[in-house]
Design an enzyme around this catalytic site. Structure first.
Site, mmCIF file in Angstrom:
data_model
loop_
_atom_site.group_PDB
_atom_site.id
_atom_site.type_symbol
_atom_site.label_atom_id
_atom_site.label_comp_id
_atom_site.label_asym_id
_atom_site.label_seq_id
_atom_site.Cartn_x
_atom_site.Cartn_y
_atom_site.Cartn_z
ATOM 1 N N LYS A 182 0.861 -1.186 0.000
ATOM 2 C CA LYS A 182 0.000 0.000 0.000
ATOM 3 C C LYS A 182 0.897 1.236 0.000
ATOM 4 O O LYS A 182 1.775 1.379 0.862
ATOM 5 C CB LYS A 182 -0.873 -0.016 1.260
ATOM 6 C CG LYS A 182 -1.668 1.273 1.527
ATOM 7 C CD LYS A 182 -2.870 1.369 0.627
ATOM 8 C CE LYS A 182 -3.774 2.527 1.015
ATOM 9 N NZ LYS A 182 -4.536 2.283 2.248
ATOM 10 N N VAL A 183 0.684 2.122 -0.966
ATOM 11 C CA VAL A 183 1.478 3.343 -1.080
ATOM 12 C C VAL A 183 0.547 4.520 -1.357
ATOM 13 O O VAL A 183 -0.641 4.353 -1.600
ATOM 14 C CB VAL A 183 2.520 3.244 -2.222
ATOM 15 C CG1 VAL A 183 3.481 2.095 -1.988
ATOM 16 C CG2 VAL A 183 1.843 3.121 -3.577
ATOM 17 N N SER A 184 1.115 5.703 -1.351
ATOM 18 C CA SER A 184 0.376 6.903 -1.754
ATOM 19 C C SER A 184 0.323 6.986 -3.274
ATOM 20 O O SER A 184 1.310 6.702 -3.956
ATOM 21 C CB SER A 184 1.070 8.155 -1.220
ATOM 22 O OG SER A 184 1.173 8.141 0.173
ATOM 23 N N THR A 220 0.066 11.581 -0.800
ATOM 24 C CA THR A 220 -0.919 12.341 -1.577
ATOM 25 C C THR A 220 -1.316 13.604 -0.829
ATOM 26 O O THR A 220 -1.516 14.658 -1.433
ATOM 27 C CB THR A 220 -2.155 11.476 -1.849
ATOM 28 O OG1 THR A 220 -1.751 10.274 -2.504
ATOM 29 C CG2 THR A 220 -3.152 12.216 -2.734
ATOM 30 N N ALA A 221 -1.421 13.495 0.482
ATOM 31 C CA ALA A 221 -1.800 14.668 1.285
ATOM 32 C C ALA A 221 -0.823 15.817 1.062
ATOM 33 O O ALA A 221 -1.227 16.969 0.843
ATOM 34 C CB ALA A 221 -1.850 14.287 2.764
ATOM 35 N N HIS A 280 -6.623 10.234 7.447
ATOM 36 C CA HIS A 280 -7.280 9.124 8.138
ATOM 37 C C HIS A 280 -8.257 9.597 9.209
ATOM 38 O O HIS A 280 -9.021 10.527 9.003
ATOM 39 C CB HIS A 280 -6.241 8.166 8.722
ATOM 40 C CG HIS A 280 -5.299 7.590 7.719
ATOM 41 N ND1 HIS A 280 -5.706 7.177 6.479
ATOM 42 C CD2 HIS A 280 -3.972 7.353 7.769
ATOM 43 C CE1 HIS A 280 -4.671 6.710 5.805
ATOM 44 N NE2 HIS A 280 -3.606 6.804 6.567
#
Length: 273
Positions: free
Chosen positions: A54-56, A108-109, A149
């Site tokens: 799981k990655v951005s 991404t944020a 989150h």
């Protein structure tokens, strides 16, 4: 063959991968799972460390030579974007000259924050473990904090205020959902079509029997009460988790296209599909 999998301990990931991790997906290989914040998995994926990871979405320009994007299992949606938090509700509506804590420089944020704040950039950016961001802003260690989150549901407890909802900004500006986290399969090791089948079946198994996932989810979200964990899952696990679809791919292409045009990331050298 045992596959190495790296996901976050957040409720959406543990909910989605419960069946796969516990050997409940017919035909899927056994999985050796590592739990880590997304900033850690972004960096590990750049080295090709894990078979499934799981990655951005923001990290894809550095990863698609080693990994293929799966069309399922990730986090993408509406009303679920990152927030920039401050202590002062009367704070000026930009980041010019401020010190900002962020959860990772390839998240991404952070990419969304850079696109939004163009022309009024912060003076200093500090990469800080996610759980330290809100307490640090509340204590005055940072002028602002970029959070993701479950912080959407808990930031009021720290006496903080949202300067901007970056997801809302993105949706109003583009009309597209916000692409947050992606699932990748290592090229030459994992067949992407097979991996997508395993992950999608794990998603559907969780939806079919959510109670079966609860003990596992809460064991890895020990700082969250069950109600917050449930809110988290309801927000981040949605139709895009089962299938990116045309809107999902369009959102990723828009994000990375804008970032490349602004000189914030390299242009994509490999296809998303």
């Amino acid at each position: 063959m045992t596959l190495s999998l790296a996901i976050s301990p957040c409720p959406n990931d543990t909910f989605v991968f419960h069946a796969l991790v516990h050997g409940l997906v017919p035909g899927a290989p056994p999985v050796d799972v590592t739990y880590a914040d997304v900033d850690v998995t972004n960096m590990a994926a750049a080295k090709g460390t894990y078979d499934l990871v799981k990655v951005s979405y923001a990290a894809l320009p550095w990863l698609l030579d080693k990994y293929a994007l799966l069309p399922c299992g990730g986090a993408l949606g509406r009303g679920c974007g990152p927030l920039v938090l401050v202590r002062d509700p009367e704070a000026t509506p930009d980041l010019a000259g401020r010190t900002v804590a962020v959860p990772g420089d390839r998240t991404t944020a952070y990419l969304l924050m850079r696109l939004w704040s163009a022309g009024a950039e912060p003076a200093n950016v500090k990469v800080v473990p996610f759980h330290e961001i809100m307490p640090g802003v509340a204590a005055g260690k940072y002028d602002a904090g970029l959070v993701i989150h479950e912080a959407r549901f808990t930031y009021h407890r720290h006496g903080l205020h949202a300067l901007v909802d970056l997801g809302d900004w993105w949706e109003r500006d583009t009309g597209l959902p916000i692409p947050l986290g992606a699932i990748l399969a290592r090229r030459g090791v994992v067949d992407p079509a097979e991996a997508a089948t395993w992950v999608r079946e794990s998603v559907h198994a969780a939806w079919a029997d959510p109670e079966a996932t609860q003990e596992y989810v809460l064991a890895h979200a020990q700082e969250l009460e069950p109600a917050v964990a449930s809110q988290h899952i309801a927000l981040y696990v949605n139709d895009f988790t089962a299938n990116l679809g045309e809107d999902g791919y369009a959102a990723v292409e828009a994000l990375l296209g804008r970032a490349a045009e602004a000189g914030l990331t390299p242009a994509l050298a490999n296809s998303l599909r």
